[in-house]
Design an enzyme around this catalytic site. Sequence first.
Site, PDB file in Angstrom:
ATOM      1  N   HIS A  82      28.159  21.103 -60.063  1.00 29.94           N
ATOM      2  CA  HIS A  82      27.413  22.204 -60.678  1.00 29.94           C
ATOM      3  C   HIS A  82      28.071  23.528 -60.338  1.00 29.94           C
ATOM      4  CE1 HIS A  82      23.914  24.344 -62.267  1.00 29.94           C
ATOM      5  NE2 HIS A  82      24.091  25.178 -61.265  1.00 29.94           N
ATOM      6  N   ASP A 161      10.241  23.349 -63.142  1.00 24.16           N
ATOM      7  CA  ASP A 161      11.286  24.366 -63.008  1.00 24.16           C
ATOM      8  C   ASP A 161      11.335  25.270 -64.239  1.00 24.16           C
ATOM      9  OD1 ASP A 161      13.730  25.603 -61.832  1.00 24.16           O
ATOM     10  OD2 ASP A 161      14.631  24.751 -63.631  1.00 24.16           O
ATOM     11  N   ARG A 168       9.333  33.528 -63.047  1.00 20.48           N
ATOM     12  CA  ARG A 168      10.164  34.340 -62.142  1.00 20.48           C
ATOM     13  C   ARG A 168      10.865  35.445 -62.901  1.00 20.48           C
ATOM     14  NH1 ARG A 168      14.001  30.082 -59.880  1.00 20.48           N
ATOM     15  NH2 ARG A 168      15.080  31.875 -59.016  1.00 20.48           N
ATOM     16  N   SER A 183      15.646  25.362 -57.546  1.00 24.76           N
ATOM     17  CA  SER A 183      15.718  25.223 -58.997  1.00 24.76           C
ATOM     18  C   SER A 183      16.968  24.427 -59.391  1.00 24.76           C
ATOM     19  CB  SER A 183      15.720  26.628 -59.613  1.00 24.76           C
ATOM     20  OG  SER A 183      16.113  26.609 -60.955  1.00 24.76           O
ATOM     21  N   LYS A 187      17.241  20.070 -60.656  1.00 23.79           N
ATOM     22  CA  LYS A 187      17.813  19.589 -61.924  1.00 23.79           C
ATOM     23  C   LYS A 187      18.903  18.550 -61.688  1.00 23.79           C
ATOM     24  CE  LYS A 187      17.873  23.918 -63.124  1.00 23.79           C
ATOM     25  NZ  LYS A 187      17.648  25.264 -63.663  1.00 23.79           N
TER      26      LYS A 187
HETATM   27  N1  URA Z   1      20.141  28.901 -62.126  1.00 22.81           N
HETATM   28  C1  URA Z   1      19.102  28.044 -62.068  1.00 22.81           C
HETATM   29  O1  URA Z   1      19.164  26.943 -62.604  1.00 22.81           O
HETATM   30  N2  URA Z   1      17.988  28.414 -61.406  1.00 22.81           N
HETATM   31  C2  URA Z   1      17.872  29.608 -60.802  1.00 22.81           C
HETATM   32  O2  URA Z   1      16.860  29.872 -60.211  1.00 22.81           O
HETATM   33  C3  URA Z   1      18.956  30.503 -60.884  1.00 22.81           C
HETATM   34  C4  URA Z   1      20.073  30.120 -61.539  1.00 22.81           C
END
Ligand code: URA
Length: 435
Positions: A82, A161, A168, A183, A187
């Site tokens: 990632h 999320d 947020r 977050s 994923k």
């Molecule tokens: N990328 C994400 O997937 N989540 C965040 O909170 C910030 C950047």
Amino acid sequence: MRFVDILEKKRDGHELTGEEIEFFIEGYTNGTIPDYQASALLMAIYFQGMTAEEQGHLVMAMVNSGDTIDLSQIEGIKVDKHSTGGVGDTTTLILVPLVAACGVPVAKMSGRGLGHTGGTLDKLEAIEGFQIELSEQAFIDQVNTLKAAVIGQSGNLTPADKKIYALRDVTATVDSIPLIASSIMSKKIAAGADAIVLDVKVGEGAFMKTVEQAEQLAHAMVNIGEAVGRQTMAVISNMSEPLGEAIGNALEIEEAIATLKGEGPEDLTELCYVLGSKMIVAAKKASSFEEARHMLKTVIEDGSALQLFKEMIEAQGGDGSIIDNPKRLPQATYTYEVFAPQDGYIEKIIANDIGVAAMLLGAGRATKEDEIDMAVGLRLHKKIGDVVKKGESLVTIYSNTEEITTTREKIERAIQISATKVEKQPLIFETIGEA
Ligand code: URA
Ligand code: CA
């Protein structure tokens, strides 16, 4: 359990239990906890932070809020990679076939571009016929036979999320390291990764503006990974200038092909070696980074990494002949050069502004509904620290319109030249997680 008691506890700096965090995630996802109470908790977390244990509970509660992908039918350790996002980051396209050619199964779920430039899926769609939608079984079968597949996110992954991220965004709580770390990790885990290699970007073109912030984020994510039993490693890499030379969808496919042939830009190639070595070690296909790097070098030199890219493209319905003939990719009608206005050294190439310039040509989306023009983009000819002569080309613009005034102005302002010598920037600041 009363949510107001949880708010009070976090407000006063105490640690929440797993049950309390699950209560929040379940309640907020199913709508029994309203936005105003969730907002209050996010703001309390913003100020009070979260312990490693709390972050572990938060991640698993978010993972369990929706579907998870079961990759257990794939043999071997599934490693995901990632990047926290940058401009012209072509690494995923290269790493998938590169690491797969070393025997590591790569079952990659990718996204579309959120920022100024296209995401991995957008880039792959520059290849005629390439299908990003496969059934879960077809995806798994392809990884078992070829070792590599890249598809769009399917199913209802981490709905908590999605909902929290949207909240947020409007409550000034995006910028919280425990919330960002949870977050991202939720994923990856929901997508079925056994091990995770993170590329945390730092600099002008990145979320994290200082190395110190990037280190904190990287350590937070590595700690979460360890807490939930997924081996996690991180690299902190420079995003104060764009990575590689190409920015734009077809242009980056071409750059990926060149890199898989061993003819790619130095910075992009090196970052792929570093991230790729970590992926191979995480998959237990090598016991040291040196051994892993040697494996990567071998599959580039003997052509097997490039061959695997071709096979993956063809398996997903794409035109594999672009590997031997990249000019079959979408080509822009016009090219223009941006010339250096003076002699000197390149001092800045502001990544964000270069990304916006590419977007103005149509290489990315300004809004979710925009269509991407696969052919357009930029090719940079200089890096920070390079010597430049007046009148030399700094950038080639690939455009489908003759009206490029704003793009050109944006590029001219993004590249600054100094009369005195400028040091080259480091590519990698730190790596976290040992072999
Ligand atoms: N990328 C994400 O997937 N989540 C965040 O909170 C910030 C950047
Ligand atoms: Ca690039």
